[in-house]
Design a protein around this motif. Structure first.
Motif, mmCIF file in Angstrom:
data_model
loop_
_atom_site.group_PDB
_atom_site.id
_atom_site.type_symbol
_atom_site.label_atom_id
_atom_site.label_comp_id
_atom_site.label_asym_id
_atom_site.label_seq_id
_atom_site.Cartn_x
_atom_site.Cartn_y
_atom_site.Cartn_z
ATOM 1 N N ARG A 92 0.818 -1.217 0.000
ATOM 2 C CA ARG A 92 0.000 0.000 0.000
ATOM 3 C C ARG A 92 0.854 1.269 0.000
ATOM 4 O O ARG A 92 0.331 2.375 0.067
ATOM 5 N N GLY A 93 2.166 1.113 -0.015
ATOM 6 C CA GLY A 93 3.062 2.262 -0.089
ATOM 7 C C GLY A 93 3.544 2.809 1.238
ATOM 8 O O GLY A 93 4.121 3.901 1.289
ATOM 9 N N CYS A 94 3.352 2.074 2.308
ATOM 10 C CA CYS A 94 3.770 2.549 3.630
ATOM 11 C C CYS A 94 5.286 2.477 3.799
ATOM 12 O O CYS A 94 5.947 1.613 3.226
ATOM 13 N N ILE A 95 5.805 3.367 4.626
ATOM 14 C CA ILE A 95 7.244 3.401 4.911
ATOM 15 C C ILE A 95 7.577 2.753 6.249
ATOM 16 O O ILE A 95 8.741 2.551 6.562
ATOM 17 N N GLY A 96 6.557 2.433 7.054
ATOM 18 C CA GLY A 96 6.825 1.833 8.348
ATOM 19 C C GLY A 96 5.548 1.444 9.067
ATOM 20 O O GLY A 96 4.440 1.593 8.549
ATOM 21 N N ALA A 97 5.744 0.948 10.300
ATOM 22 C CA ALA A 97 4.638 0.481 11.129
ATOM 23 C C ALA A 97 4.869 0.944 12.559
ATOM 24 O O ALA A 97 6.013 1.130 12.982
ATOM 25 N N TYR A 98 3.769 1.118 13.280
ATOM 26 C CA TYR A 98 3.892 1.420 14.702
ATOM 27 C C TYR A 98 2.812 0.694 15.480
ATOM 28 O O TYR A 98 1.810 0.253 14.927
ATOM 29 N N ILE A 99 3.097 0.539 16.776
ATOM 30 C CA ILE A 99 2.242 -0.252 17.657
ATOM 31 C C ILE A 99 2.511 0.202 19.084
ATOM 32 O O ILE A 99 3.559 0.803 19.359
ATOM 33 N N ASP A 100 1.590 -0.051 19.978
ATOM 34 C CA ASP A 100 1.819 0.233 21.396
ATOM 35 C C ASP A 100 1.368 -0.964 22.216
ATOM 36 O O ASP A 100 0.545 -1.751 21.770
ATOM 37 N N THR A 101 1.947 -1.092 23.403
ATOM 38 C CA THR A 101 1.608 -2.228 24.262
ATOM 39 C C THR A 101 1.899 -1.912 25.721
ATOM 40 O O THR A 101 2.771 -1.096 26.029
ATOM 41 N N MET A 102 1.147 -2.581 26.598
ATOM 42 C CA MET A 102 1.426 -2.575 28.032
ATOM 43 C C MET A 102 2.014 -3.920 28.465
ATOM 44 O O MET A 102 2.469 -4.061 29.587
ATOM 45 N N ASN A 103 1.998 -4.900 27.563
ATOM 46 C CA ASN A 103 2.394 -6.263 27.872
ATOM 47 C C ASN A 103 3.899 -6.448 27.634
ATOM 48 O O ASN A 103 4.360 -6.339 26.502
ATOM 49 N N PRO A 104 4.677 -6.753 28.685
ATOM 50 C CA PRO A 104 6.115 -6.935 28.512
ATOM 51 C C PRO A 104 6.472 -8.066 27.531
ATOM 52 O O PRO A 104 7.458 -7.960 26.794
ATOM 53 N N GLN A 105 5.672 -9.137 27.499
ATOM 54 C CA GLN A 105 5.943 -10.222 26.544
ATOM 55 C C GLN A 105 5.708 -9.755 25.115
ATOM 56 O O GLN A 105 6.489 -10.065 24.216
ATOM 57 N N ALA A 106 4.643 -9.003 24.898
ATOM 58 C CA ALA A 106 4.371 -8.472 23.562
ATOM 59 C C ALA A 106 5.475 -7.504 23.152
ATOM 60 O O ALA A 106 5.936 -7.522 22.005
ATOM 61 N N ARG A 107 5.931 -6.690 24.084
ATOM 62 C CA ARG A 107 7.031 -5.751 23.798
ATOM 63 C C ARG A 107 8.258 -6.511 23.303
ATOM 64 O O ARG A 107 8.890 -6.114 22.316
ATOM 65 N N GLN A 108 8.581 -7.603 23.950
ATOM 66 C CA GLN A 108 9.729 -8.414 23.527
ATOM 67 C C GLN A 108 9.507 -8.998 22.136
ATOM 68 O O GLN A 108 10.431 -9.042 21.314
ATOM 69 N N GLU A 123 4.601 4.445 35.176
ATOM 70 C CA GLU A 123 3.832 4.673 36.403
ATOM 71 C C GLU A 123 2.330 4.726 36.183
ATOM 72 O O GLU A 123 1.620 5.506 36.821
ATOM 73 N N LEU A 124 1.824 3.877 35.291
ATOM 74 C CA LEU A 124 0.381 3.722 35.204
ATOM 75 C C LEU A 124 -0.083 2.974 36.454
ATOM 76 O O LEU A 124 0.712 2.320 37.133
ATOM 77 N N ALA A 125 -1.357 3.031 36.747
ATOM 78 C CA ALA A 125 -1.890 2.326 37.910
ATOM 79 C C ALA A 125 -1.481 0.861 37.855
ATOM 80 O O ALA A 125 -1.446 0.250 36.789
ATOM 81 N N GLY A 126 -1.135 0.309 38.996
ATOM 82 C CA GLY A 126 -0.724 -1.087 39.077
ATOM 83 C C GLY A 126 0.742 -1.293 38.731
ATOM 84 O O GLY A 126 1.199 -2.421 38.606
ATOM 85 N N GLY A 127 1.483 -0.203 38.529
ATOM 86 C CA GLY A 127 2.905 -0.319 38.221
ATOM 87 C C GLY A 127 3.197 -0.636 36.766
ATOM 88 O O GLY A 127 4.301 -1.030 36.425
ATOM 89 N N HIS A 128 2.220 -0.461 35.905
ATOM 90 C CA HIS A 128 2.393 -0.779 34.491
ATOM 91 C C HIS A 128 2.926 0.421 33.722
ATOM 92 O O HIS A 128 2.944 1.542 34.217
ATOM 93 N N ALA A 129 3.326 0.162 32.478
ATOM 94 C CA ALA A 129 3.787 1.206 31.564
ATOM 95 C C ALA A 129 3.259 0.871 30.178
ATOM 96 O O ALA A 129 3.001 -0.287 29.865
ATOM 97 N N VAL A 130 3.090 1.881 29.354
ATOM 98 C CA VAL A 130 2.751 1.657 27.951
ATOM 99 C C VAL A 130 3.972 2.084 27.129
ATOM 100 O O VAL A 130 4.626 3.071 27.442
ATOM 101 N N THR A 131 4.285 1.276 26.115
ATOM 102 C CA THR A 131 5.433 1.539 25.252
ATOM 103 C C THR A 131 4.964 1.651 23.815
ATOM 104 O O THR A 131 4.156 0.845 23.362
ATOM 105 N N TRP A 132 5.476 2.655 23.105
ATOM 106 C CA TRP A 132 5.217 2.818 21.681
ATOM 107 C C TRP A 132 6.455 2.376 20.919
ATOM 108 O O TRP A 132 7.583 2.667 21.329
ATOM 109 N N LEU A 133 6.231 1.639 19.831
ATOM 110 C CA LEU A 133 7.335 1.115 19.032
ATOM 111 C C LEU A 133 7.082 1.402 17.555
ATOM 112 O O LEU A 133 5.934 1.476 17.125
ATOM 113 N N GLU A 134 8.161 1.526 16.795
ATOM 114 C CA GLU A 134 8.050 1.720 15.351
ATOM 115 C C GLU A 134 9.007 0.776 14.634
ATOM 116 O O GLU A 134 9.979 0.294 15.217
#
Length: 145
Positions: A92-108, A123-134
């Motif tokens: 479709r002509g894209c140059i990249g992809a991005y995604i976000d997750t709170m799951n450490p296994q998905a991040r890996q 420092e989200l509630a419960g000690g979690h974090a959200v990570t954005w990746l490209e």
């Protein structure tokens, strides 16, 4: 103008806000070329059990949801779905992809798939974090072209 906090809007009110935002974005930024992209997972009875949900637009693939049921994990399905979505995005002509997750296994998983972290909110509630990746796509054409 009086402002008030509510915990919900009527569906038509939410639609009105969205339509006004879309009109503003179109006028300000131009066409997005947004196209949905789905890779569903079905069980033996044809019921949906998971999959990948995303879209392409403005030259990028965004994966908004990726879910593999517990009983199907460890078979490489998530990586295969990401690969399929990325190949379609390149077509479709894209140059990249991005995604976000709170799951450490998905991040890996995303890191193994070639994504790199571009930000996080700690420092989200419960000690979690959200990570954005490209992931930037290589300049060579997608397979099958």
């Amino acid at each position: 103008m009086e402002l008030a906090i509510t915990e919900g809007l009527a569906p038509q009110e939410e639609t009105e806000i969205l339509e006004r935002l879309k009109a503003y974005n179109l006028e300000t930024f131009g066409e997005s070329d947004r196209r949905d992209l789905y890779i569903p997972l079905y069980d033996d009875k044809g019921a949906i059990t998971g999959g990948l949900v995303g879209y392409t637009g403005r030259g990028w693939l965004y994966t908004s949801m990726l879910f593999v049921p517990q009983e199907l994990r460890g078979r490489g399905l998530a990586g295969r779905m990401l690969d399929m979505a990325e190949q379609e995005a390149r077509r479709r002509g894209c140059i990249g992809a991005y995604i976000d997750t709170m799951n450490p296994q998905a991040r890996q998983l995303y890191l193994r798939q070639g994504y790199r972290e571009i930000g996080s909110l700690q420092e989200l509630a419960g000690g979690h974090a959200v990570t954005w990746l490209e992931k930037r796509f290589a300049s060579e054409p997608a397979s099958g072209e």
